[in-house]
Design a protein around this motif. Structure first.
Motif, short mmCIF file in Angstrom:
data_model
loop_
_atom_site.label_atom_id
_atom_site.label_comp_id
_atom_site.label_asym_id
_atom_site.label_seq_id
_atom_site.Cartn_x
_atom_site.Cartn_y
_atom_site.Cartn_z
N THR A 164 -2.30 4.82 -6.39
CA THR A 164 -1.50 5.14 -5.22
C THR A 164 -0.18 5.81 -5.59
O THR A 164 0.44 5.48 -6.61
N ALA A 165 0.22 6.75 -4.75
CA ALA A 165 1.53 7.39 -4.87
C ALA A 165 2.52 6.78 -3.88
O ALA A 165 3.65 7.25 -3.77
N GLN A 166 2.07 5.75 -3.15
CA GLN A 166 2.94 5.09 -2.18
C GLN A 166 3.79 4.02 -2.88
O GLN A 166 3.65 3.78 -4.07
N LEU A 167 4.65 3.39 -2.11
CA LEU A 167 5.50 2.32 -2.63
C LEU A 167 4.60 1.11 -2.89
O LEU A 167 4.28 0.35 -1.97
N ASP A 168 4.21 0.92 -4.14
CA ASP A 168 3.19 -0.10 -4.44
C ASP A 168 3.69 -1.51 -4.18
O ASP A 168 2.89 -2.40 -3.87
N ASN A 169 5.00 -1.76 -4.27
CA ASN A 169 5.50 -3.10 -3.97
C ASN A 169 5.20 -3.52 -2.54
O ASN A 169 5.12 -4.72 -2.25
N ALA A 170 5.07 -2.56 -1.64
CA ALA A 170 4.82 -2.88 -0.24
C ALA A 170 3.34 -3.10 0.04
O ALA A 170 2.97 -3.98 0.83
N PHE A 171 2.48 -2.32 -0.59
CA PHE A 171 1.06 -2.33 -0.21
C PHE A 171 0.21 -3.29 -1.05
O PHE A 171 -0.65 -3.99 -0.52
N ILE A 172 0.44 -3.31 -2.36
CA ILE A 172 -0.46 -4.07 -3.24
C ILE A 172 -0.48 -5.56 -2.91
O ILE A 172 -1.57 -6.17 -2.87
N PRO A 173 0.67 -6.23 -2.67
CA PRO A 173 0.59 -7.66 -2.34
C PRO A 173 -0.20 -7.93 -1.07
O PRO A 173 -0.94 -8.93 -1.00
N LEU A 174 -0.08 -7.07 -0.05
CA LEU A 174 -0.83 -7.29 1.19
C LEU A 174 -2.32 -7.07 0.99
O LEU A 174 -3.14 -7.83 1.53
N VAL A 175 -2.67 -6.05 0.22
CA VAL A 175 -4.09 -5.81 -0.08
C VAL A 175 -4.66 -6.95 -0.90
O VAL A 175 -5.76 -7.46 -0.61
#
Length: 569
Positions: A551-562
């Protein structure tokens, strides 16, 4: 969407996101078929929009200025929260079958799912309209955009009939459900426009969509909670929300009130300033000698009124506090003084030593800033893991207090409020990277929320204790080990243009699995009784690890939720 068209535009990030959706769909029982089918269609619609948005002609560039160097991230932003809610529905459905929770909680969560899906879908339609008005992009993709648009509208109307099947709802309640869901969509469109225009070049479309959907759902929950607690039955919506049995603990109520009080405070302060400037100019003919000093007084006075009077008044309306909520917090902390004050002392020592050490290192060392920031991830592990195992309720409250402090400091930094505005700005700049800007610094928010949200979501019934550790494991251990090992030993890169390496990803996945192996006996020793299957755990860790790699997104925001969503399954 045709298979050839999918394969033609299938990047690594999109493939991992679709794998995440497929994993959820295959775990969904037949009783949640409308939700799973809508998630499937939403994913395809979001994929088609992302392909259009990432077209070489960049049709959204004329309307929004997004974060440089990042893809639109529309697919990931659109499916993360709906996917999480489907996972929560599956978990709550298990709790209902065990008679651990009532059916009312399941029904309310279904309503929230449709509100989240509608919010994402409405924003996607808004983006689709912008792309079409620009007259740019791939015609074949636009054709599929329109197909998904009409299919999802049909499904959304059909949801009312399916979800109300067998229930004795009269016409006004059906209309109220539809209106409530659609209002979330319209609010999401308005809010994402505000975010992208107020904070240009601070986020991608997908990141803004995640924040927008989260805020809209959270505010909608707050309004429903308030309406259900209004005394009397003169308000027609009260009976509708009361049937869901919306209940919150004291800690959840305090956190919800404080966070939204601080989010609304800038608007409140802005209008106070406008009113003061109008009357000031009217009475003094433009004499602005003490204007800045008076603005500071207005800021701190209005902040005190908001946090001490307005927000606690709402808390006492919706929950039966027998004292002022701030006094309740002090009573809660001192109810177990030895454990909680010792924990606070430990936190303060670790934070002070770490911040001082890392801040001096950031000024004098040539080490890459991205690696320096990973030290804070390790600090988060040392702070949060002991508290989560032995004092989870106190940690919930501490997360809320920390988020409130972060919000307040960011407001002071942006408005340049004396005496801390310049100091906070100078300090935060020592830890920023390409994903931050002078206008808005979000990395510390994403790290805190990435660790806190899985814990907040796990409050109440949970038969997957590891799910509450999703943020700590994925960010504090997995992301940190992936960055450090990849930076020092990484040779094989996932892509020619990216920096992520196969060695780093393998280290991140392995370290998270090793941490889970250590955590399980500790959780069992503290009284958790559960069964653990290693194959679903390996799948969850692998998917989240691959997402971090691609991912090129802000991984701190997405990875924990996924990761949390996959662990709930």
């Amino acid at each position: 969407m045709g298979v050839s068209l999918i394969l033609q535009h299938l990047t690594g990030e999109r493939a991992v996101v679709l794998l995440y959706v497929i994993r959820i769909l295959f775990s969904t029982p037949l009783s949640l078929l409308p939700q799973s089918f809508s998630l499937f269609l939403l994913s395809l619609f979001a994929l088609s929009i992302e392909i259009s948005a990432d077209d070489s002609s960049n049709p959204l560039a004329d309307s929004f200025t997004t974060r440089p160097g990042a893809s639109s991230g529309t697919l990931l932003g659109a499916v993360t929260l709906p996917g999480l809610m489907v996972s929560r529905l599956i978990q709550v459905l298990r709790a209902v079958s065990l008679q651990e929770v009532g059916i009312e909680e399941l029904e309310y969560l279904k309503l929230q799912y449709w509100a989240a899906s509608t919010s994402c879908f409405t924003v996607l339609v808004f983006l689709c309209i912008i792309c079409k008005c620009q007259g740019k992009g791939t015609n074949s993709v636009f054709k599929w955009n329109e197909i998904f648009y009409y299919i999802f509208i049909t499904l959304l109307v059909g949801f009312v009939l399916v979800s109300l099947y067998g229930k004795t709802y009269d016409g006004w309640r059906v209309a109220l459900i539809s209106l409530w869901v659609l209002c979330h969509g319209f609010a999401a469109v308005k809010l994402i426009q505000i975010i992208l225009h107020l904070f240009p070049a601070c986020s991608s479309i997908g990141e803004s969509l995640l924040v927008t959907t989260g805020l809209v759902i959270y505010l909608g929950d707050m309004l429903a909670y308030t309406v259900a607690k209004i005394p009397g039955y003169f308000f027609p919506a009260k009976a509708f929300f009361a049937q869901y049995g919306i209940e919150r603990s004291e800690i959840s109520t305090i956190i919800q009130g404080m966070i939204f009080g601080l989010l609304l405070f800038p608007v409140f302060y802005k209008y106070l300033l406008l009113m003061w400037e109008y009357f000031f100019n009217l009475s003094s003919n433009g004499d602005t000698g003490n204007q800045e000093r008076i603005q500071i007084v207005i800021f701190y006075a209005s902040l005190t009124i908001m946090l001490v009077v307005v927000v606690p008044s709402w808390m006492q309306l919706v929950h039966s506090f027998h004292m002022h909520p701030l006094l309740w917090v002090l009573h809660f902390v001192f109810s177990e003084p030895l454990k909680r004050l010792t924990l606070c002392t430990y936190w303060m020592v670790v934070i002070c030593l770490s911040v001082r050490r890392f801040y001096n290192t950031s000024k004098n060392s040539k080490t890459e800033r991205i690696l320096l920031r990973k030290y804070y991830h390790l600090m988060a592990v040392s702070i949060f893991v002991p508290a989560l195992i032995y004092q989870p309720m106190f940690l919930n409250l501490a997360f809320g207090a920390a988020l409130a402090v972060f919000l307040l400091m960011e407001i002071i930094r942006i408005w340049k409020i004396w005496p801390l505005g310049h100091v906070v700005h100078q300090f935060m700049n020592a830890f920023t990277d390409h994903r931050d800007s002078d206008l808005l610094i979000v990395s510390h928010f994403s790290l805190l929320l990435g660790c806190a949200l899985p814990i907040w979501l796990s409050s109440g019934f949970t038969d997957r204790p590891l799910a509450s550790f999703a943020g700590i494991l994925s960010l504090g251990i997995g992301d940190t080990m992936a960055s450090m090992v990849g930076h020092k030993y990484g040779v094989l890169r996932w892509s020619k243009t990216g920096k992520k390496t196969i060695e780093g990803t393998a280290a991140g996945i392995t370290s998270v699995l090793a941490a889970c192996f250590v955590l399980l006996p500790l959780l069992a020793a503290t009284g958790y009784i559960f069964t653990m299957e290693w194959f679903p755990l390996i799948v969850a860790v692998t998917i989240s690890g691959l997402l971090e790699a691609y991912t090129a997104q802000l991984d701190n925001a997405f990875i924990p939720l996924v990761f949390y969503s996959l662990l709930c399954l």
